[in-house]
Design a protein around this motif. Structure first.
Motif, PDB file in Angstrom:
ATOM      1  N   ALA A 117      -2.543  -9.802  -0.004  1.00 13.40           N
ATOM      2  CA  ALA A 117      -3.290  -9.524   1.218  1.00 13.40           C
ATOM      3  C   ALA A 117      -4.719  -9.962   1.005  1.00 13.40           C
ATOM      4  O   ALA A 117      -5.147 -10.225  -0.115  1.00 13.40           O
TER       5      ALA A 117
ATOM      6  N   ARG B 273       1.846   2.633  11.120  1.00  7.24           N
ATOM      7  CA  ARG B 273       1.202   2.008   9.978  1.00  7.24           C
ATOM      8  C   ARG B 273       1.412   2.848   8.732  1.00  7.24           C
ATOM      9  O   ARG B 273       1.437   4.066   8.776  1.00  7.24           O
TER      10      ARG B 273
ATOM     11  N   ASN C 214      -3.143  -1.676   0.128  1.00  3.46           N
ATOM     12  CA  ASN C 214      -2.975  -2.657   1.209  1.00  3.46           C
ATOM     13  C   ASN C 214      -2.135  -2.049   2.308  1.00  3.46           C
ATOM     14  O   ASN C 214      -1.162  -1.341   2.016  1.00  3.46           O
TER      15      ASN C 214
ATOM     16  N   SER D  38       0.873  -1.889   4.676  1.00  3.14           N
ATOM     17  CA  SER D  38       2.184  -2.500   4.521  1.00  3.14           C
ATOM     18  C   SER D  38       2.383  -3.587   5.561  1.00  3.14           C
ATOM     19  O   SER D  38       1.913  -3.474   6.690  1.00  3.14           O
ATOM     20  N   ALA D  39       3.114  -4.635   5.167  1.00  2.96           N
ATOM     21  CA  ALA D  39       3.452  -5.719   6.104  1.00  2.96           C
ATOM     22  C   ALA D  39       4.629  -5.255   6.954  1.00  2.96           C
ATOM     23  O   ALA D  39       5.770  -5.295   6.536  1.00  2.96           O
ATOM     24  N   ARG D  40       4.333  -4.731   8.134  1.00  2.00           N
ATOM     25  CA  ARG D  40       5.385  -4.207   9.005  1.00  2.00           C
ATOM     26  C   ARG D  40       5.168  -4.716  10.427  1.00  2.00           C
ATOM     27  O   ARG D  40       4.073  -5.127  10.781  1.00  2.00           O
TER      28      ARG D  40
ATOM     29  N   ALA E 254       2.498  -6.731  -2.156  1.00  2.00           N
ATOM     30  CA  ALA E 254       2.369  -7.872  -1.248  1.00  2.00           C
ATOM     31  C   ALA E 254       0.942  -8.415  -1.299  1.00  2.00           C
ATOM     32  O   ALA E 254      -0.009  -7.641  -1.331  1.00  2.00           O
TER      33      ALA E 254
END
Lengths: 300, 111
Positions: free
Chosen positions: A15, A75, A65, A67-69, A13
């Protein structure tokens, strides 16, 4: 095998980048970047002596990075190598071991130019000793013990064999010591200072020892192989050694060469050329000091 | 002891093995890589991606299986090389050729 690891490669992803830093770890060039700055800082602190100002050619590129959560979820951290997600570290204390794993994955699977044998490597009197062992059988601990005695260090993970010469090239990553060997650090006088511990998933807690912590001038250079040891650790055992035939050694080495399928027949010929000039043994290790004594008695 | 140890990443090809007779000619495959090391050898079969180790006796048997020698010829060669009795030589040669044929690195042609 890989705690929290994704088995389906997917694109990392995008970032906000926290910067990129470059390292030459023996013959292995590495760049570490991404948006998780603490990980970059941790790696840079461990490999301060190998940092470069400019990117070396052919870097293994690792990105870390978060994570996009959703904010409510715990996290975790995405570790990508070569532009592809490789691992998901479940806590910040496991990021550094996962960076190491990502580099090792690239070396084992796609990095060109070397036959990658899973072994610890040290050098004495201009000739390398290889220690091939299954996981949890003391490869890194034995490597550390010998380096602490003044032997020079090439790697605790990979014997990188250059095909045209059969010589082993150094990949002097920080030596990874697992929780079961923490007492060894006391024995070797390496337990002082601001030692940091990390979480390496199912392998438990680990710490890293820089070769320079062992002695000055610890890093070894390119050299031919003089001896090959196939190791098994037996707690409490009296260390012992038996000679194995060179043909047997070649067969065993093909089983622990990560990228053997890239070389195939040529790999067999290369390994045969390597062992023709080496003594080969099966080593049962026990107490570290006595095991090192035994190895030194045959290597000289 | 058959003299053949198999290793590597692939699986050996299982071939139907017909009864070996004295007149059978067991030819080794020419496309199998053979790397002698000391008195032994390492073989690599590129078709099955399998590596084998031959001990001294197995390597000798492999060399004698040249596509002209019959099983009986191989037995006699082993007897002459190692000064063993016929029964021992027949057992060793039969076991080794059987294993080599099973893994596909040698064929067996009836006379």
């Amino acid at each position: 095998m890989l705690v929290g690891a994704s088995v389906e490669p997917r694109r990392a992803a995008p970032a906000t980048d926290a910067g990129e830093r470059y390292f030459q770890i023996g013959v292995v060039p590495v760049s570490v970047g991404g948006s998780y700055a603490p990980a970059i800082g941790d790696f840079a602190a461990l490999y301060a002596e190998q940092e470069c100002q400019r990117p070396p050619t052919g870097c293994i590129d690792v990105r870390v990075n978060p994570s996009a959560r959703a904010a409510a979820l715990p996290r975790r951290y995405d570790v990508a190598a070569g532009g592809t997600d490789r691992f998901h570290a479940l806590r910040s204390s496991s990021v550094l071991p996962h960076i190491e794993w990502a580099i090792n994955w690239e070396l084992a699977t796609s990095w060109p130019g070397y036959l990658a044998v899973h072994a610890g490597v040290v050098e004495r009197n201009g000739r390398a000793a290889l220690f091939a062992a299954p996981p949890q059988h003391g490869k890194s601990t034995l490597t550390l013990g010998l380096v602490r005695r003044g032997w020079r260090y090439l790697s605790d993970e990979f014997a990188l064999l250059e095909p045209s010469s059969g010589h082993v090239h150094p990949y002097p990553k920080a030596i990874c010591v697992k929780e079961g060997s923490f007492t060894v650090l006391n024995e070797l006088g390496l337990s002082g200072g601001a030692r940091r511990f990390y979480d390496k998933g199912k392998k438990g807690r680990v710490t890293f020892v820089r070769p320079s912590d062992c002695h000055e001038g610890a890093q070894g250079g390119v050299c031919p192989i003089g001896s090959v040891f196939f190791c098994r650790y037996e707690p409490g055992a009296v260390p012992r050694m038996t000679a194995v035939s060179r043909a047997d050694a070649v067969l065993r080495l093909t089983r622990v060469t990560f990228n053997f399928r890239k070389y195939r027949a040529r790999g067999v010929e290369l390994l045969a050329d390597v062992v023709r000039n080496a003594e080969c043994y099966e080593l049962t290790s026990g107490d570290l000091s006595r095991t090192c004594d035994l190895v030194a008695s045959v290597v000289g | 002891m058959t003299g053949v140890e198999r290793g590597g990443f692939g699986e050996g090809v299982a071939t139907p093995y017909t009864a070996i007779g004295a007149a059978t000619i067991p030819p080794r495959r020419a496309d199998v890589l053979c790397v002698p090391i000391d008195d032994e050898a390492v073989l690599y079969d590129h078709v099955t991606d399998t590596t084998f180790r031959l001990n001294e006796t197995g390597f000798a048997i492999w060399r004698f299986c040249d596509g002209r020698n019959t099983m009986n010829d191989v037995v006699e060669s082993i007897r002459a090389t190692y000064d063993v009795d016929e029964a021992t030589a027949r057992d060793d040669v039969g076991a080794a050729v059987s294993e080599m044929a099973r893994t596909g690195i040698i064929g067996c042609n009836g006379a």
